[in-house]
Scaffold this active site. Sequence first.
Site, PDB file in Angstrom:
ATOM      1  N   GLY A  70       1.644   7.710   4.877  1.00 24.85           N
ATOM      2  CA  GLY A  70       2.321   7.861   3.596  1.00 24.85           C
ATOM      3  C   GLY A  70       2.768   9.293   3.342  1.00 24.85           C
ATOM      4  CD  GLN A 178      -3.713   3.520  -3.336  1.00 23.21           C
ATOM      5  OE1 GLN A 178      -4.243   2.413  -3.221  1.00 23.21           O
ATOM      6  NE2 GLN A 178      -4.220   4.600  -2.768  1.00 23.21           N
ATOM      7  CG  HIS A 200      -5.083   4.551   5.862  1.00 24.24           C
ATOM      8  ND1 HIS A 200      -6.062   5.241   5.199  1.00 24.24           N
ATOM      9  CD2 HIS A 200      -3.921   5.143   5.531  1.00 24.24           C
ATOM     10  CE1 HIS A 200      -5.509   6.235   4.505  1.00 24.24           C
ATOM     11  NE2 HIS A 200      -4.213   6.182   4.691  1.00 24.24           N
ATOM     12  CB  CYS A 329      -7.893  15.490  -0.496  1.00 21.00           C
ATOM     13  SG  CYS A 329      -6.995  15.356  -2.029  1.00 21.00           S
TER      14      CYS A 329
HETATM   15  C1  LIG Z   1      -0.377   7.201  -3.800  1.00 18.14           C
HETATM   16  C2  LIG Z   1      -0.611   7.782  -2.449  1.00 18.14           C
HETATM   17  N1  LIG Z   1       0.387   8.446  -1.832  1.00 18.14           N
HETATM   18  C3  LIG Z   1       0.241   8.980  -0.609  1.00 18.14           C
HETATM   19  C4  LIG Z   1      -0.953   8.882   0.068  1.00 18.14           C
HETATM   20  C5  LIG Z   1      -1.077   9.484   1.438  1.00 18.14           C
HETATM   21  O1  LIG Z   1      -1.040   8.471   2.417  1.00 18.14           O
HETATM   22  P1  LIG Z   1      -1.556   8.747   3.915  1.00 18.14           P
HETATM   23  O2  LIG Z   1      -3.039   8.888   3.813  1.00 18.14           O
HETATM   24  O3  LIG Z   1      -1.142   7.512   4.667  1.00 18.14           O
HETATM   25  O4  LIG Z   1      -0.869   9.960   4.399  1.00 18.14           O
HETATM   26  C6  LIG Z   1      -2.040   8.224  -0.526  1.00 18.14           C
HETATM   27  C7  LIG Z   1      -3.354   8.157   0.148  1.00 18.14           C
HETATM   28  O5  LIG Z   1      -4.387   8.331  -0.475  1.00 18.14           O
HETATM   29  C8  LIG Z   1      -1.858   7.652  -1.821  1.00 18.14           C
HETATM   30  O6  LIG Z   1      -2.843   7.009  -2.436  1.00 18.14           O
END
Ligand SMILES: Cc1ncc(COP(=O)(O)O)c(C=O)c1O
Length: 380
Positions: A70, A178, A200, A329
């Site tokens: 993402g 999400q 994932h 994170c």
């Molecule tokens: C709303 C949202 N955007 C982006 C991401 C980032 O995705 P990725 O972990 O696949 O890089 C996340 C992951 O927690 C997310 O919840």
Amino acid sequence: MKVYFDNAATTAMDDRVIESMLPFMRSHYGNPSSVHSHGREVRSAIEKSRKKVAELLNASPSEIFFTSGGTEADNTALVCGIESHGITHAITSPIEHHAVLHTLEVLAKKGVVKLSLLDVNDKGEIELSQLEELLETNPKTLVSLMHANNEIGNLNDLERIGGLTKEYGAFFHSDTVQTVGHFVHDLKNLPVDAIVAGGHKFHGPKGSGFLFVRKDKKIHPFIHGGAQERNMRGGTENVIGIIGIAKALELAYEDMAGHRTQIERIKKHFIEKLYQEIPGVEFNGLSEDLANSLYTVLNVSLPPSDSNRGMLLFNLDLEGISASGGSACSSGATVGSHVLRALNHNPERDSVRFSFSRFNTVEEVDFAVGKLKELYTVEA
Ligand SMILES: Cc1ncc(COP(=O)(O)O)c(C=O)c1O
């Protein structure tokens, strides 16, 4: 008992997804760019996966680009959407994921765009009238508003936001990390120019994702190199990731309504139990409102407690319950959520995000609420 309630951070892989990937580790190891048979069979599997993803989302295969997740898809859409379409102004909200917020902040710092942040109220809601005012006075705008918030579960109305961006000729990117795999996206009809996914989040592999960019809103590549992904993303493809994300999406669509009913039951039961067992419990954002929030997320605000302050996630972890304070994170710490700060959340109260998948059960909810009750009655 060990309970995993952190499915918004990542999900367990479905065994059928793992099975689909194994041949591409064992025997189908050719480089998809090679023209010999070892390469061609892998190229063909990638293109079948692209076709499958496109069909499920009602898009064209030429509009789907596989990425490392993402974050890369968001970066690509924002940086290259802005560059490719001569955009000088970006609108977003303070409760976006950092993959969007930090990317736009960097572009603003470099002077590439002027950045406008929409106001959010204490429930995390935006006002479309403010968005419209900003669109009226700023031509050449990109709007980035997520479909569902990963911390508090608030859903944005993509139809209405997309309708407005269309009316004013703005580029509309939505972070749908999400919701892909949890909601149906009909991209031929949904008024968005770019959306993103991470495998994932719906029982696929980590490090897999894709970007959808509408045909008439073509953008430049973000990663330069070879001609992979039709010149849109250089680098040898993550073949097993691509096979896995497509399989995971296929499985998600096979019984999306059934999974949703099951998970909604878990969330509803969680809310009822918390009200019964924890006096003074509250819910952050709209996460208690089943009709207006992501069914996989419940963000709970607990009454002030000396023995749990700043330690709640740790205390839950000791009891075998994995949950989170916000985005992945910041897992392990309830402090520091930019989303809760934007909602003026009372820092005396600890917050915890419980997030669910089809692998969870009502018994796990009873276990978790029982442990929370113990943690909150020690002091009373
Ligand atoms: C709303 C949202 N955007 C982006 C991401 C980032 O995705 P990725 O972990 O696949 O890089 C996340 C992951 O927690 C997310 O919840």
